[in-house]
Design an enzyme around this catalytic site. Structure first.
Site, PDB file in Angstrom:
ATOM      1  N   GLU A   1      56.220  82.736  23.818  1.00  0.00           N
ATOM      2  CA  GLU A   1      55.916  83.201  25.176  1.00  0.00           C
ATOM      3  C   GLU A   1      57.041  84.026  25.789  1.00  0.00           C
ATOM      4  O   GLU A   1      58.140  83.525  26.029  1.00  0.00           O
ATOM      5  CB  GLU A   1      55.613  81.997  26.079  1.00  0.00           C
TER       6      GLU A   1
ATOM      7  N   LYS B   1      45.175  71.938  37.687  1.00  0.00           N
ATOM      8  CA  LYS B   1      45.787  71.942  36.361  1.00  0.00           C
ATOM      9  C   LYS B   1      47.173  71.313  36.443  1.00  0.00           C
ATOM     10  O   LYS B   1      47.888  71.477  37.443  1.00  0.00           O
ATOM     11  CB  LYS B   1      45.926  73.367  35.803  1.00  0.00           C
TER      12      LYS B   1
END
Length: 476
Positions: free
Chosen positions: A285, A235
């Site tokens: 977040e 990723k």
């Protein structure tokens, strides 16, 4: 007898109050002086933290603001009676420097100097404010708006918890009565009246956006997919920067007000440095929250748009929960946080996978909990958690190397930890995403997307455009 002259106008009141707060501290030239710091708190009537900043901010002084309407919390801080900046020069002198440890040492050293004069206000004790650049080392970009790390104890802070508001002043002046006389003399009312008279005019900006060049983003996505295919990594988070110039200066407070109205479920934040450069945004977040030794961290990765109606939104959300590609990306983040906390000797627990629905986007979300051990300080945990795979990739070191070579702009504070700490080990840190760096009439907007096997460049481009749009709609 009241110290405040009865004849003071609202404008004079503000000027005299600012002089009282800042003047005695300006006489202390040596920032490492061991002089005692007196912390004085007072509960005040409700006041908008953005108005508080607008009226009381001073030139050449840092500003910190964040607000979470869902949690009914806000905090604002102005000026730095004590501060530490860790920059490129310090790191060149000592390549092994740990910026998180240095900031913790700063807290430990200055905590000994703080004398809280009114113990009845312990819930509103002084806070330290800190933020870090994304990368550990400084790289060769033109824009060096913020050091590798900054931490400061403010001259004045405002804290909102539920419906209670408190002002705390840190000063070398121990005249508690004089300061409290100002705070109790219709303080909030006078601040808001001053704002209405002097700051409420809104300059509409006829903005001209430069042509957004997205081909570079597509190229980075394809390069990331090639690295994944070659098993170099699994990723990578590809970020993009959108440059904007306008005819007039951006109105930071009005832009923050728009972000606050448009994104009530996010952390709205702003950091201003001594050169009046601002890093603002609306982040969903939370990297780390500690309250009474109870830790919470959010694993947040995997995204989809909101639906146009309730049925469509429900379908999109269910598809997100069922998506193997999105769940794989999310699992990398939740596993990383869980493993990092476990490696520190904690015993984390994961909540069930769920959706975090925001105004224009929804995410896969797993809250992670743990109980803090006394020997572990908050900044040590922040160091272990930054960067997460949600903002870097997997493996993290390889992903960061790829990011450095492929991104032709400075991430600065983008996707980096931003937060506060108090004297009792409580703290809260967010990740600086959905953000923009602003100075006068220039803005650089940041957005990113996680690339894994199965990612499609066109879909990732749609995602970052959605994130950019949230910022563009707010800027004034």
């Amino acid at each position: 007898m009241a110290i405040i002259p009865n004849h003071l106008s609202v404008l004079d009141y503000i000027q005299e109050f600012k002089k009282l707060i800042f003047s005695s501290s300006f006489n202390i030239k040596n920032n490492s002086s061991p002089s005692p710091i007196f912390s004085i708190s007072c509960e005040v009537e409700p006041i908008d933290p953005l108005i508080f900043i607008s009226v009381l901010q001073t030139d050449k002084q840092p500003v910190f603001y964040w607000q979470n309407q869902r949690k009914k919390e806000a905090i604002a801080a102005i000026g730095a009676i004590k501060s530490l900046n860790i920059d490129k020069n310090i790191c060149q002198q000592d390549k092994d420097i740990d910026r998180f440890q240095k900031c913790q040492e700063f807290i430990n050293n200055n905590q000994k100097l703080i004398h809280i004069l009114n113990k009845d206000q312990d819930n509103y004790q002084p806070h330290f404010f800190t933020y870090f650049r994304f990368f550990e080392q400084s790289h060769n970009f033109d824009n060096k708006s913020f050091p590798l790390a900054t931490i400061f104890l403010p001259f004045i802070q405002l804290i909102k918890k539920d419906n209670k508001y408190s002002v705390t002043i840190n000063t070398y002046n121990q005249n508690k009565k004089e300061i409290l006389d100002y705070l109790k003399d219709n303080f909030s009312e006078k601040i808001e009246l001053n704002y209405k008279v002097n700051y409420s005019q809104e300059n509409k900006i006829n903005s001209h956006l430069e042509n957004a060049k997205y081909q570079g983003f597509i190229d980075k996505v394809n390069k990331g997919l090639e690295a994944i295919k070659s098993e170099k990594l699994t990723k990578i988070v590809v970020a993009h920067a959108l440059e904007i110039k306008t005819e007039n200066k951006f109105n930071i407070v009005k832009s923050l007000e728009n972000l606050r109205n448009n994104h009530p479920d996010c952390y709205i934040f702003s950091i201003g440095n001594e050169d009046q450069e601002y890093f603002i945004g609306a982040s969903p977040e939370r990297l780390l929250s500690i309250k009474d030794n109870q830790l919470v961290s959010d694993a947040l990765a995997g995204s989809a748009p909101r639906g146009k109606n309730e049925d469509e939104d429900f379908l999109i959300g269910n598809n997100l929960l069922d998506s193997e590609k999105e769940k794989r990306e999310h699992q990398a983040v939740s596993n990383f946080i869980f493993n990092q906390l476990s490696a520190m000797g904690l015993q984390p627990k994961k909540a069930s996978l769920q959706l975090l629905k925001l105004s224009n986007i929804q995410h896969l979300w797993t809250p992670i909990y743990a109980e803090i051990k006394e020997e572990i300080n908050p900044l040590e945990i922040v160091r272990q958690l930054h960067p997460t795979p949600a903002v870097a990739g997997v493996p993290i070191e390889v992903a960061c190397q790829e990011i450095e070579t492929s991104e032709k702009f400075d991430r600065s504070l983008y996707a980096a930890p931003i937060g506060w700490l108090d004297l009792q080990g409580n703290c809260e840190f967010i990740v600086g995403i959905r953000s923009a760096l602003i100075k006068e009439n220039y803005a650089r907007l940041y957005a990113g997307a996680g690339i894994v096997t199965g990612s499609k460049p066109e879909q990732e481009l749609t995602e970052i455009k959605l994130k950019f749009q949230a910022l563009l709609q707010a800027l004034i």
